[in-house]
Motif scaffolding. Structure first.
Motif, mmCIF file in Angstrom:
data_model
loop_
_atom_site.group_PDB
_atom_site.id
_atom_site.type_symbol
_atom_site.label_atom_id
_atom_site.label_comp_id
_atom_site.label_asym_id
_atom_site.label_seq_id
_atom_site.Cartn_x
_atom_site.Cartn_y
_atom_site.Cartn_z
ATOM 1 N N GLY A 167 55.355 4.721 -11.848
ATOM 2 C CA GLY A 167 55.535 3.676 -12.838
ATOM 3 C C GLY A 167 54.295 2.856 -13.126
ATOM 4 N N GLY A 168 53.182 3.214 -12.492
ATOM 5 C CA GLY A 168 51.956 2.450 -12.661
ATOM 6 C C GLY A 168 50.969 3.108 -13.603
ATOM 7 N N PRO A 169 49.720 2.677 -13.588
ATOM 8 C CA PRO A 169 48.703 3.218 -14.499
ATOM 9 C C PRO A 169 48.435 4.707 -14.257
ATOM 10 C CG PRO A 169 47.988 1.146 -13.505
ATOM 11 C CD PRO A 169 49.210 1.577 -12.759
ATOM 12 N N ILE A 170 47.988 5.362 -15.321
ATOM 13 C CA ILE A 170 47.607 6.772 -15.271
ATOM 14 C C ILE A 170 46.156 6.870 -15.719
ATOM 15 C CG2 ILE A 170 48.085 9.104 -16.086
ATOM 16 C CD1 ILE A 170 50.924 8.221 -16.704
ATOM 17 N N ALA A 171 45.289 7.293 -14.809
ATOM 18 C CA ALA A 171 43.871 7.466 -15.129
ATOM 19 C C ALA A 171 43.641 8.897 -15.588
ATOM 20 C CB ALA A 171 43.004 7.145 -13.916
ATOM 21 N N ALA A 172 42.796 9.064 -16.567
ATOM 22 C CA ALA A 172 42.518 10.390 -17.119
ATOM 23 C C ALA A 172 41.015 10.574 -17.293
ATOM 24 C CB ALA A 172 43.223 10.587 -18.453
ATOM 25 N N ARG A 173 40.543 11.723 -16.869
ATOM 26 C CA ARG A 173 39.138 12.099 -17.100
ATOM 27 C C ARG A 173 39.123 13.299 -18.025
ATOM 28 N NH1 ARG A 173 35.089 15.362 -14.619
ATOM 29 N NH2 ARG A 173 36.573 16.047 -13.033
ATOM 30 N N PHE A 174 38.401 13.208 -19.137
ATOM 31 C CA PHE A 174 38.363 14.244 -20.163
ATOM 32 C C PHE A 174 37.015 14.964 -20.101
ATOM 33 C CE2 PHE A 174 41.266 10.981 -21.526
ATOM 34 C CZ PHE A 174 42.337 11.677 -22.074
ATOM 35 N N VAL A 175 37.082 16.303 -20.235
ATOM 36 C CA VAL A 175 35.887 17.143 -20.213
ATOM 37 C C VAL A 175 35.924 18.054 -21.433
ATOM 38 C CG1 VAL A 175 34.528 18.831 -18.931
ATOM 39 C CG2 VAL A 175 35.839 17.091 -17.690
ATOM 40 N N ALA A 176 34.878 18.044 -22.236
ATOM 41 C CA ALA A 176 34.766 18.914 -23.411
ATOM 42 C C ALA A 176 33.894 20.110 -23.045
ATOM 43 C CB ALA A 176 34.173 18.157 -24.591
ATOM 44 N N ARG A 177 34.511 21.270 -22.915
ATOM 45 C CA ARG A 177 33.785 22.504 -22.590
ATOM 46 C C ARG A 177 33.694 23.394 -23.817
ATOM 47 N NH1 ARG A 177 33.013 23.447 -17.118
ATOM 48 N NH2 ARG A 177 34.183 22.075 -15.705
ATOM 49 N N HIS A 178 32.665 24.226 -23.822
ATOM 50 C CA HIS A 178 32.423 25.118 -24.964
ATOM 51 C C HIS A 178 31.931 26.460 -24.468
ATOM 52 C CE1 HIS A 178 29.251 26.716 -27.841
ATOM 53 N NE2 HIS A 178 30.384 26.970 -28.442
ATOM 54 N N GLY A 179 32.404 27.518 -25.127
ATOM 55 C CA GLY A 179 31.902 28.849 -24.859
ATOM 56 C C GLY A 179 32.586 29.541 -23.690
ATOM 57 N N PRO A 180 32.343 30.846 -23.534
ATOM 58 C CA PRO A 180 32.965 31.615 -22.448
ATOM 59 C C PRO A 180 32.481 31.204 -21.068
ATOM 60 C CG PRO A 180 31.311 32.938 -23.579
ATOM 61 C CD PRO A 180 31.457 31.686 -24.368
ATOM 62 N N ASP A 181 31.325 30.546 -20.988
ATOM 63 C CA ASP A 181 30.809 30.099 -19.687
ATOM 64 C C ASP A 181 31.200 28.660 -19.367
ATOM 65 O OD1 ASP A 181 29.540 32.559 -19.249
ATOM 66 O OD2 ASP A 181 27.808 31.941 -20.427
#
Length: 423
Positions: free
Chosen positions: A234-248
């Motif tokens: 019921g508390g806060p939800i922290a999120a870390r976002f990562v933008a990846r590109h390509g097959p590697d």
């Protein structure tokens, strides 16, 4: 503009019409067992967060007046955005004209009373009709088609399309029409959970990627990731976002957001999608969001008769020279990817073969290859036989199997000389 492949039947859509004059709310997707279809992949202009508070003699009258007011506000915001000016600088437009260029109204939040309507709305403007009034923006660069594989880490482990996730839903809600990134968003049903799983997003091999991109009509891959951490129930939800590109999986950028509780998760993920899209746009403008050359199979130009290469140590080169190009479909038993790779390598090593691309892939079954070659079929069979393969059949459909050089027939033993009587 997104171009999803593996088109599955669209799950029930409910379009809510509200009065005359073209008013309606955008379609809402009915839930299903697996997969979320993108709600809107059109190229409409969108203005969000338009706040209205209108009173009227009835609830319907207050709503209609509020929506008209939201159209006027949305037009001013859009005109100012496109010209780099404030909303107050926008010219006035009659309501009848706004009715013709507004493609839809999205209710973000609303409170309806007997004589009052308070809401936060999103206005969608038809790009073709609105573009004539605000000017063209065709100079904006656009990316190649990018296959989107959203990965969510939430407790147990990473999930892509194996089940419906909040991250996948956020990408389905996002309107990609205004982004210069051409996203190809799979629905997540049918074969998607098997083909676009977490293992595939980490696969470095190019052969399998080429087949997938061809199936989905894309040229490259983007893998946006989100790592969710629930601090306490019921508390806060922290999120870390990562933008990846390509097959590697090249990392283009990361950032973090926090939702106050579970009720704010969707809003935080929607904001995360927008910021991930901004990272991809920055990479596009910097020239780093280009398809990996190893994912593209370039077809060489058909050589002319006098420019055909000749190889002194390969007698087939002289046989192939001066013969027109032919096309054929090859049936091949593919127990695994290695079998397919070996067959393609053998075909491409034969002089005169221009391309051998995958037409239909069936691991554990029979796959189809599209073959283009210069020369006659007999020379092609001889070339493959020398490389440990044999080609059966005639015409446009052939079968390719292992075992090229046939074993020479066993010599028939000479008959023993007939017994002769001793002298």
């Amino acid at each position: 503009m997104a171009k999803p492949r593996w088109r599955a039947p669209l799950i029930a859509l409910g379009v809510v019409l509200a009065g005359a004059g073209g008013w309606y709310a955008i379609a809402q997707l009915a839930p299903g067992d697996r997969g979320v279809a993108p709600i809107d992949s059109s190229s409409n202009y969108e203005v969000t967060g338009v706040q209205v508070d209108v009173a009227g003699k009835s609830a319907d009258e207050a709503r209609t007046a509020a929506w008209r007011l939201a159209q006027r506000k949305g037009w001013k915001v859009l005109w100012g955005r496109m010209h780099g000016l404030g909303p107050d600088a926008a010219p006035g437009v009659p309501d009848s004209t706004l009715d013709s260029i507004v493609a839809g109204i999205e209710v973000e939040q609303e409170q309806v009373g007997p004589h009052r309507y308070i809401a936060t709305l999103g206005i969608l403007f038809d790009r073709a009709r609105t573009g004539e009034m605000i000017g063209s923006t065709s100079g904006t660069p656009h990316s190649a088609p990018m296959l989107v594989i959203p990965v969510e880490y939430d407790g147990a482990g990473p999930v892509t399309f194996e089940q419906r996730t909040s991250w996948q839903k956020a990408w389905a809600r996002y309107r990609t029409g205004q982004s210069p990134i051409d996203y190809v968003r799979p629905y997540g049903n049918g074969p998607d959970p098997l083909l676009l799983n977490i293992g595939q997003s980490r696969r470095p091999g190019r052969l399998w990627w080429r087949s997938l991109l061809d199936q989905y009509g894309a040229s490259d891959i983007v893998t946006p990731e989100v790592y969710l951490q629930r601090r306490f129930p019921g508390g806060p939800i922290a999120a870390r976002f990562v933008a990846r590109h390509g097959p590697d999986g090249e990392v283009l950028g990361t950032f973090s957001l926090v939702a106050p509780n579970s009720a704010g998760l969707d809003k935080m993920l929607d904001q995360g999608v927008k910021q991930v899209d901004d990272l991809y746009i920055q990479a596009l403008n910097a020239g780093s969001l280009k398809p990996d050359p190893s994912l593209t199979i370039e077809e060489p130009d058909t050589p002319t008769d006098d420019l055909l290469p000749t190889t002194a140590d390969d007698p087939l080169a002289s046989v192939i020279s001066g013969i027109d190009q032919n096309n054929a479909t090859i049936q091949l038993d593919t127990a695994d990817v290695a079998a397919l790779d070996a067959a393609q390598s053998a075909l491409k090593s034969v002089p005169g073969v221009q391309s051998a691309s995958v037409q239909s892939l069936a691991l554990g079954g029979t796959s189809l290859l599209s073959l283009s070659y210069n020369g006659d079929l007999a020379a092609l069979k001889v070339g493959l036989q020398a490389r440990g393969w044999r080609l059966e059949g005639d015409g446009a459909t052939l079968t390719m199997k292992r075992g090229g050089q046939a074993s020479p027939p066993a010599a028939t033993p000479a008959a023993p000389p007939s017994a002769q009587p001793k002298p």
